[in-house]
Design an enzyme around this catalytic site. Structure first.
Site, PDB file in Angstrom:
ATOM      1  N   GLU A  59      12.329  -8.774  -8.556  1.00 18.84           N
ATOM      2  CA  GLU A  59      12.625  -7.807  -7.900  1.00 18.84           C
ATOM      3  C   GLU A  59      14.178  -7.159  -7.956  1.00 18.84           C
ATOM      4  O   GLU A  59      14.354  -5.871  -7.991  1.00 18.84           O
ATOM      5  CB  GLU A  59      12.039  -7.581  -6.571  1.00 18.84           C
ATOM      6  CG  GLU A  59      10.895  -7.458  -6.431  1.00 18.84           C
ATOM      7  CD  GLU A  59      10.433  -7.044  -4.863  1.00 18.84           C
ATOM      8  OE1 GLU A  59      10.853  -7.151  -3.993  1.00 18.84           O
ATOM      9  OE2 GLU A  59       9.076  -6.614  -4.480  1.00 18.84           O
ATOM     10  N   HIS A  68       1.219 -30.803 -19.175  1.00 16.25           N
ATOM     11  CA  HIS A  68      -0.109 -30.835 -19.973  1.00 16.25           C
ATOM     12  C   HIS A  68      -0.963 -29.690 -20.138  1.00 16.25           C
ATOM     13  O   HIS A  68      -2.018 -29.547 -20.270  1.00 16.25           O
ATOM     14  CB  HIS A  68      -0.743 -31.866 -19.150  1.00 16.25           C
ATOM     15  CG  HIS A  68      -0.229 -33.280 -19.149  1.00 16.25           C
ATOM     16  ND1 HIS A  68      -0.720 -34.347 -19.938  1.00 16.25           N
ATOM     17  CD2 HIS A  68       0.705 -33.848 -18.433  1.00 16.25           C
ATOM     18  CE1 HIS A  68      -0.011 -35.466 -19.614  1.00 16.25           C
ATOM     19  NE2 HIS A  68       1.015 -35.045 -18.726  1.00 16.25           N
ATOM     20  N   LYS A  79       1.402   1.801  -5.899  1.00 14.95           N
ATOM     21  CA  LYS A  79       1.070   2.216  -4.626  1.00 14.95           C
ATOM     22  C   LYS A  79       0.756   3.552  -4.602  1.00 14.95           C
ATOM     23  O   LYS A  79      -0.078   4.078  -4.137  1.00 14.95           O
ATOM     24  CB  LYS A  79       2.563   2.157  -3.431  1.00 14.95           C
ATOM     25  CG  LYS A  79       2.598   0.598  -3.233  1.00 14.95           C
ATOM     26  CD  LYS A  79       3.886   0.833  -2.021  1.00 14.95           C
ATOM     27  CE  LYS A  79       4.417  -0.418  -1.852  1.00 14.95           C
ATOM     28  NZ  LYS A  79       5.742  -0.373  -0.953  1.00 14.95           N
TER      29      LYS A  79
HETATM   30  O1  PA5 Z   1      11.679  -7.812  -1.180  1.00 20.14           O
HETATM   31  C1  PA5 Z   1      11.194  -6.698  -0.648  1.00 20.14           C
HETATM   32  O2  PA5 Z   1      11.971  -5.608  -0.150  1.00 20.14           O
HETATM   33  C2  PA5 Z   1       9.695  -6.397  -0.728  1.00 20.14           C
HETATM   34  O3  PA5 Z   1       9.203  -7.707  -1.446  1.00 20.14           O
HETATM   35  C3  PA5 Z   1       9.206  -6.099   0.692  1.00 20.14           C
HETATM   36  O4  PA5 Z   1       9.354  -7.237   1.439  1.00 20.14           O
HETATM   37  C4  PA5 Z   1       7.715  -6.091   0.551  1.00 20.14           C
HETATM   38  O5  PA5 Z   1       7.286  -5.080  -0.096  1.00 20.14           O
HETATM   39  C5  PA5 Z   1       7.022  -6.095   1.985  1.00 20.14           C
HETATM   40  O6  PA5 Z   1       7.554  -4.851   2.485  1.00 20.14           O
HETATM   41  P1  PA5 Z   1       7.694  -4.662   4.038  1.00 20.14           P
HETATM   42  O7  PA5 Z   1       8.279  -5.547   4.791  1.00 20.14           O
HETATM   43  O8  PA5 Z   1       8.286  -3.225   4.162  1.00 20.14           O
HETATM   44  O9  PA5 Z   1       6.054  -4.506   4.383  1.00 20.14           O
END
Ligand code: PA5
Length: 458
Positions: free
Chosen positions: A288, A309, A423
């Site tokens: 990310e 393996h 989303k």
């Molecule tokens: O690292 C991040 O920002 C994301 O992976 C969020 O943690 C994830 O999308 C969950 O978001 P939220 O805590 O708003 O539900």
């Protein structure tokens, strides 16, 4: 009392990186690395508002730490199981630490929900929780993420049924969310749930050492102060400007040099199954943070010797675009588990009496060498043992290396705009209010099948 071990726990072994990356090549990056460090420290780069995790001690002050410990102790007293409800950065850190360290017999189980939308997964989970005293820690910074919100509804209904009503359920539900705003903050306030704050300047994937990770970790009986102390020790060590004396800078430089040579994938590999979710957490952190603008190493993982393996064949002889980082745990605290004597029908006589730790180590050494000789440059991060201090150090190591690496590459390591694409489509398909004008176009797009694109057996 034995003297506490104050040696900094991570050593980076770069022997198998050459000739792709040598200490001299990394040293030549010193000025660039200093620039990236400064950008991170001074907040002059993209995403600078999300650096609240840089000082792990300041991020969670003494009062919050004590609150977390008190809530965890209270939940443990009033439940048999904790379900952590969250996705991405809101659950992976806790799971990484708990599954790496929770070996003590009798420690209460921690389960996870809201990290997928599978009906079977959640139905099985709900069924397995029947008759148990269930506590919930719902974790969502935004408070509106679909997956955890769905799971929270399902699990809340179970807890309210078990405790006979919303009033009693209050004792078993804790919400970790934005300190002031968001749907979950409002809902928790209305219902009177206990809450823990997620600071504005801490994003999900950098939040494991904040209340997001610390409450479930404390519930699991793990020493959160030692975890935080390990992270703080790493934060202090991170200031060293010479990459030949700072494994964080060396690692960030090495992966950037490899990327610029055309390597496309970094595999984080371990020989310790307990690190499965640490590998998952690392993939999220780097995926990310860096995977944008059509750039970056694809973060992948492998669990050896299991995957030797399966994926091992590809790693040894497939397309040469792979680099590898080994996490090797020296195993100072592991049970040696010597192989029993026996007749030699299994041809293992030569191993009789030798500890399994030694056999695993030989497998690691053999693999690192074979992969290097097969064209996969690799480095190893050596850890003396798996304990809370060492793991805290390791988590911070990666958290710190990641934005430095991202700044070297020229991306914003703190946003995740690409996560929105699925989303938006999903909301339109489900006719979420405000998205319905896109519904017709998306339905048409998902149902459109160009001629010849649907292939069936006759
Ligand atoms: O690292 C991040 O920002 C994301 O992976 C969020 O943690 C994830 O999308 C969950 O978001 P939220 O805590 O708003 O539900």
């Amino acid at each position: 009392m034995p003297e506490p071990d104050t040696t900094l726990p991570i050593t980076l072994d770069a022997a198998h990186l050459a000739p792709n990356v040598t200490p001299e090549m990394v040293a030549a990056q010193t000025a660039r690395l200093a620039g990236a460090q400064e950008t991170l420290r001074n907040g002059t780069g993209a995403g600078a508002d999300f650096r609240g995790w840089l000082d792990p001690t300041a991020m969670v002050d003494e009062k919050t730490l004590t609150d977390i410990e008190d809530i965890a102790a209270d939940l443990r007293e009033n439940s048999d199981t904790l379900v952590v409800i969250g996705i991405g950065g809101s659950y992976l850190g806790a799971r990484a630490v708990i599954e790496a360290l929770q070996t003590a017999q009798g420690a209460p189980p921690v389960l996870y929900a809201g990290q997928n939308l599978s009906a079977r997964y959640h139905a099985d989970l709900l069924q397995s929780l029947e008759g148990k005293r269930v506590a919930l820690n719902v974790v969502s910074k935004s408070g509106t993420t679909t997956e955890p919100a769905v799971a929270f509804r399902l699990l809340r209904a179970l807890v309210e049924r078990q405790t006979v009503g919303a009033e009693e359920a209050k004792k078993r539900i804790v919400a970790t969310t934005d300190a002031k705003k968001g749907a979950l903050r409002t809902f928790a306030g209305e219902r009177g749930y206990r809450t823990l704050p997620i600071a504005d300047d801490v994003g999900g994937r950098y939040s494991v050492l904040s209340p997001v990770g610390l409450l479930p970790i404390a519930y699991a009986g793990i020493d959160i102060r030692a975890l935080r102390a390990g992270a703080a020790a790493c934060a202090e060590a991170a200031a060293e400007p010479d990459p030949r004396r700072n494994p964080i800078l060396f690692y960030a430089a090495a992966r950037n040099l490899l990327y610029s040579q055309g390597f496309a994938v970094e595999i984080l590999a371990s020989f310790e199954p307990r690190l499965h979710y640490l590998l998952e957490w690392w993939k999220q952190l780097f995926g990310e943070s860096e995977g944008k603008d059509h750039m970056a190493l694809y973060p992948s993982s492998a669990e050896y010797t299991t995957d030797l393996h399966s994926l091992g064949q590809y790693v040894q002889q497939g397309r040469r675009h792979l680099a590898e980082t080994f996490l090797w745990v020296e195993g100072a605290d592991e049970p040696p588990l010597p192989l029993p004597e026996g007749d030699n029908a299994d041809e293992l006589g030569y191993l009789a009496g030798r500890p399994l730790t030694e056999i695993n180590q030989a497998a690691y050494q053999a693999t690192a060498l074979a992969h290097r000789e097969g064209g996969v440059p690799n480095l190893t991060l050596r850890l003396p043992r798996l304990d809370a201090f060492t793991l805290g150090f390791l988590l911070y190591f990666f958290e710190r290396a990641c934005p430095i690496s991202g700044y070297l590459m020229g991306v914003n390591p703190f946003d995740q705009p690409g996560v929105e694409a699925y989303k938006k489509n999903m909301f339109a398909l489900l006719e979420k209010p405000g998205n319905a004008n896109e519904t017709a176009r998306l339905r048409e797009a998902v149902n459109r099948v160009p001629a010849g694109a649907l292939i069936r057996f006759p």
